[in-house]
Structures are given as C-alpha cells and as structure tokens.
Motif scaffolding. Structure first.
Motif, PDB file in Angstrom:
ATOM      1  N   TYR A 159      28.238  10.716 -45.094  1.00 24.92           N
ATOM      2  CA  TYR A 159      28.283  12.112 -44.699  1.00 24.92           C
ATOM      3  C   TYR A 159      29.285  12.894 -45.534  1.00 24.92           C
ATOM      4  N   ARG A 160      29.022  14.180 -45.658  1.00 21.25           N
ATOM      5  CA  ARG A 160      29.990  15.160 -46.141  1.00 21.25           C
ATOM      6  C   ARG A 160      29.967  16.296 -45.131  1.00 21.25           C
ATOM      7  N   TYR A 161      31.139  16.887 -44.883  1.00 22.68           N
ATOM      8  CA  TYR A 161      31.263  17.892 -43.840  1.00 22.68           C
ATOM      9  C   TYR A 161      31.635  19.247 -44.416  1.00 22.68           C
ATOM     10  N   ARG A 162      31.165  20.288 -43.724  1.00 27.12           N
ATOM     11  CA  ARG A 162      31.512  21.666 -44.073  1.00 27.12           C
ATOM     12  C   ARG A 162      31.889  22.370 -42.774  1.00 27.12           C
ATOM     13  N   GLU A 163      33.129  22.790 -42.679  1.00 31.48           N
ATOM     14  CA  GLU A 163      33.633  23.409 -41.461  1.00 31.48           C
ATOM     15  C   GLU A 163      33.564  24.930 -41.592  1.00 31.48           C
ATOM     16  N   VAL A 164      32.999  25.578 -40.568  1.00 33.37           N
ATOM     17  CA  VAL A 164      32.871  27.036 -40.553  1.00 33.37           C
ATOM     18  C   VAL A 164      33.469  27.553 -39.251  1.00 33.37           C
ATOM     19  N   LYS A 165      34.484  28.417 -39.360  1.00 33.23           N
ATOM     20  CA  LYS A 165      35.075  29.012 -38.165  1.00 33.23           C
ATOM     21  C   LYS A 165      34.168  30.149 -37.691  1.00 33.23           C
ATOM     22  N   LEU A 166      33.807  30.104 -36.405  1.00 30.75           N
ATOM     23  CA  LEU A 166      32.893  31.107 -35.874  1.00 30.75           C
ATOM     24  C   LEU A 166      33.606  32.420 -35.573  1.00 30.75           C
ATOM     25  N   ARG A 167      32.888  33.518 -35.862  1.00 28.29           N
ATOM     26  CA  ARG A 167      33.372  34.866 -35.556  1.00 28.29           C
ATOM     27  C   ARG A 167      32.304  35.564 -34.716  1.00 28.29           C
ATOM     28  N   LYS A 168      32.647  36.724 -34.200  1.00 28.78           N
ATOM     29  CA  LYS A 168      31.686  37.472 -33.381  1.00 28.78           C
ATOM     30  C   LYS A 168      30.445  37.841 -34.191  1.00 28.78           C
ATOM     31  N   SER A 169      30.619  38.054 -35.480  1.00 34.53           N
ATOM     32  CA  SER A 169      29.483  38.462 -36.320  1.00 34.53           C
ATOM     33  C   SER A 169      28.421  37.364 -36.435  1.00 34.53           C
ATOM     34  N   HIS A 170      28.801  36.101 -36.206  1.00 36.80           N
ATOM     35  CA  HIS A 170      27.824  35.018 -36.268  1.00 36.80           C
ATOM     36  C   HIS A 170      26.811  35.093 -35.127  1.00 36.80           C
ATOM     37  N   PHE A 171      27.143  35.828 -34.063  1.00 35.05           N
ATOM     38  CA  PHE A 171      26.268  35.881 -32.900  1.00 35.05           C
ATOM     39  C   PHE A 171      25.420  37.151 -32.844  1.00 35.05           C
ATOM     40  N   LYS A 172      25.421  37.937 -33.923  1.00 31.49           N
ATOM     41  CA  LYS A 172      24.583  39.143 -33.961  1.00 31.49           C
ATOM     42  C   LYS A 172      23.106  38.771 -33.990  1.00 31.49           C
ATOM     43  N   SER A 173      22.782  37.703 -34.675  1.00 32.00           N
ATOM     44  CA  SER A 173      21.404  37.231 -34.731  1.00 32.00           C
ATOM     45  C   SER A 173      21.052  36.550 -33.412  1.00 32.00           C
ATOM     46  N   SER A 174      19.807  36.642 -33.006  1.00 31.31           N
ATOM     47  CA  SER A 174      19.386  35.998 -31.754  1.00 31.31           C
ATOM     48  C   SER A 174      19.430  34.480 -31.873  1.00 31.31           C
ATOM     49  N   LYS A 175      19.366  33.964 -33.107  1.00 30.65           N
ATOM     50  CA  LYS A 175      19.414  32.522 -33.315  1.00 30.65           C
ATOM     51  C   LYS A 175      20.842  31.989 -33.343  1.00 30.65           C
ATOM     52  N   GLY A 176      21.814  32.852 -33.546  1.00 29.45           N
ATOM     53  CA  GLY A 176      23.201  32.413 -33.623  1.00 29.45           C
ATOM     54  C   GLY A 176      23.563  31.986 -35.033  1.00 29.45           C
ATOM     55  N   PRO A 177      24.673  31.260 -35.178  1.00 27.05           N
ATOM     56  CA  PRO A 177      25.103  30.851 -36.513  1.00 27.05           C
ATOM     57  C   PRO A 177      24.104  29.889 -37.158  1.00 27.05           C
ATOM     58  N   ASP A 178      23.672  30.219 -38.360  1.00 26.47           N
ATOM     59  CA  ASP A 178      22.704  29.400 -39.084  1.00 26.47           C
ATOM     60  C   ASP A 178      23.261  29.103 -40.471  1.00 26.47           C
ATOM     61  N   PRO A 179      23.417  27.824 -40.841  1.00 29.60           N
ATOM     62  CA  PRO A 179      23.983  27.499 -42.155  1.00 29.60           C
ATOM     63  C   PRO A 179      23.124  27.982 -43.320  1.00 29.60           C
ATOM     64  N   GLU A 180      21.835  28.171 -43.082  1.00 31.33           N
ATOM     65  CA  GLU A 180      20.945  28.667 -44.134  1.00 31.33           C
ATOM     66  C   GLU A 180      21.259  30.114 -44.492  1.00 31.33           C
ATOM     67  N   LYS A 181      21.807  30.879 -43.548  1.00 32.30           N
ATOM     68  CA  LYS A 181      22.093  32.290 -43.782  1.00 32.30           C
ATOM     69  C   LYS A 181      23.559  32.536 -44.146  1.00 32.30           C
ATOM     70  N   MET A 182      24.373  31.481 -44.124  1.00 28.59           N
ATOM     71  CA  MET A 182      25.795  31.619 -44.438  1.00 28.59           C
ATOM     72  C   MET A 182      26.015  31.499 -45.940  1.00 28.59           C
ATOM     73  N   LEU A 183      27.257  31.356 -46.314  1.00 32.35           N
ATOM     74  CA  LEU A 183      27.614  31.212 -47.722  1.00 32.35           C
ATOM     75  C   LEU A 183      26.923  30.008 -48.338  1.00 32.35           C
ATOM     76  N   PRO A 184      26.790  29.976 -49.653  1.00 30.14           N
ATOM     77  CA  PRO A 184      26.134  28.830 -50.291  1.00 30.14           C
ATOM     78  C   PRO A 184      26.925  27.531 -50.070  1.00 30.14           C
ATOM     79  N   ILE A 185      26.239  26.429 -50.297  1.00 29.38           N
ATOM     80  CA  ILE A 185      26.850  25.108 -50.120  1.00 29.38           C
ATOM     81  C   ILE A 185      27.994  24.957 -51.118  1.00 29.38           C
ATOM     82  N   PRO A 186      29.161  24.451 -50.666  1.00 30.03           N
ATOM     83  CA  PRO A 186      30.298  24.278 -51.583  1.00 30.03           C
ATOM     84  C   PRO A 186      29.943  23.388 -52.777  1.00 30.03           C
TER      85      PRO A 186
END
Length: 183
Positions: free
Chosen positions: A144-171
């Motif tokens: 495994y390799r891990y990517r940690e993302v701190k959640l903010r209120k803006s992540h919950f604007k979408s009805s699906k919630g935080p989605d890694p596909e819509k976040m920043l590109p893979i490190p």
C-alpha cells in the motif's frame, strides 16, 4: 406417444443437475473471507501501526471513523480509510483501476457524522490508499501507499462528498511507485 428414450432421459437429468447447481446457495469459504479481510481491515491496521510509531494513542475499530488517534499536542484526530486505486492481476504488468464509488466514497451515515465533525472544527482526515496485489491467487499479498487529505467544509458541497477523483492529482511519489514494475 411412446415412452421417453434414453437420450431424452439423459438430457432431462443433465438439465435438472444444472438447475440444482445453479440454485445452490453459495457459501462464504475461508479463502474468500481471508481475501476480504486482507483487502479491508488489514489496511486499517497497517495505517494504525504507522500512526503508533509517532507516539500517538490509537484506537482501531469498525464504525465511524475507522481510526481515532490522540496526539498529546493537537488532541484527537479522526481517520477514515478508503481505496482510491487498485492494481488488478497478480503479475507485474497488471492494470490500475479506480475503486468503485461504493467503496471509494462515504456512505450516507458517514456523510452526516463527518460533516458535523468538520463543522465543529475537529481534525477529520480521509486516507486514500493505492493497492498493489501480488503473490498467488490463493495467497494474495498486498502493498500500500497512502495519501492523507484533511477534510474541509468545501468537500461536502457535492452530494457525493469528498471524492479523490475530483481532488488534486495523485502525488508524484505515489505515481512513481505505481509505474514501477517491481512488485
């Protein structure tokens, strides 16, 4: 009309056997259970062990969130472990695919609880993992390799919630690890 010929009896018996086999309930075998455990809870335990190395008090259990860690300086941190991408196949040239929405996204209950925690100012993190499967089909092993993302209120604007596909590109370091052909 005559009786059934041997060919008709044989065909009827084969059809009945096929129907019985199709309708038979599929039991969860030990092998299937081990694979499911390795793919789910195993990754949570490995990340919890990684947090414990940093002198954190860590509690791991099923439910919401997956991991609770207490840092003496910063207080409680909440971690939810979800897959982002997995490599199919057991060979070095397996293909990478994005995990399904059901496993990648928060469920409805988690959305409510996580939104409340974030609005209260708690430190809530999504940990997305990238999984390579290797070994044999009967005894798979995972890296495994891990990517940690701190959640903010803006992540919950979408009805699906935080989605890694819509976040920043893979490190870059994870992208490099994905492309390495060494298992």
């Amino acid at each position: 009309m005559g009786g059934w010929t041997k060919a008709k009896r044989s065909a009827a018996a084969k059809k009945a056997a096929h129907t019985r086999k199709r309708r038979k309930k599929k039991a969860v075998t030990t092998a299937v259970a081990k694979k499911a455990y390795a793919a789910g809870r195993g990754v949570e335990k490995k990340y919890a062990a990684k947090l414990q190395k940093n002198n954190n008090q860590v509690h791991v259990g099923g439910g919401i969130p997956d991991i609770l860690a207490h840092d003496n300086r910063k207080g409680w941190k909440f971690y939810e472990i979800k897959p982002h991408m997995k490599r199919s196949g057991y060979s070095k040239n397996g293909r990478w695919y994005v995990a399904g929405e059901k496993s990648r996204l928060l469920n409805e209950h988690q959305m409510v609880v996580f939104r409340q925690l974030v609005s209260k100012g708690e430190d809530v993190n999504m940990v997305y993992y990238y999984r390579k499967r290797y070994g044999s089909k009967t005894k798979p092993k995972y890296r495994y390799r891990y990517r940690e993302v701190k959640l903010r209120k803006s992540h919950f604007k979408s009805s699906k919630g935080p989605d890694p596909e819509k976040m920043l590109p893979i490190p870059v370091d994870i992208e490099h690890w994905k492309n390495k052909r060494i298992v």
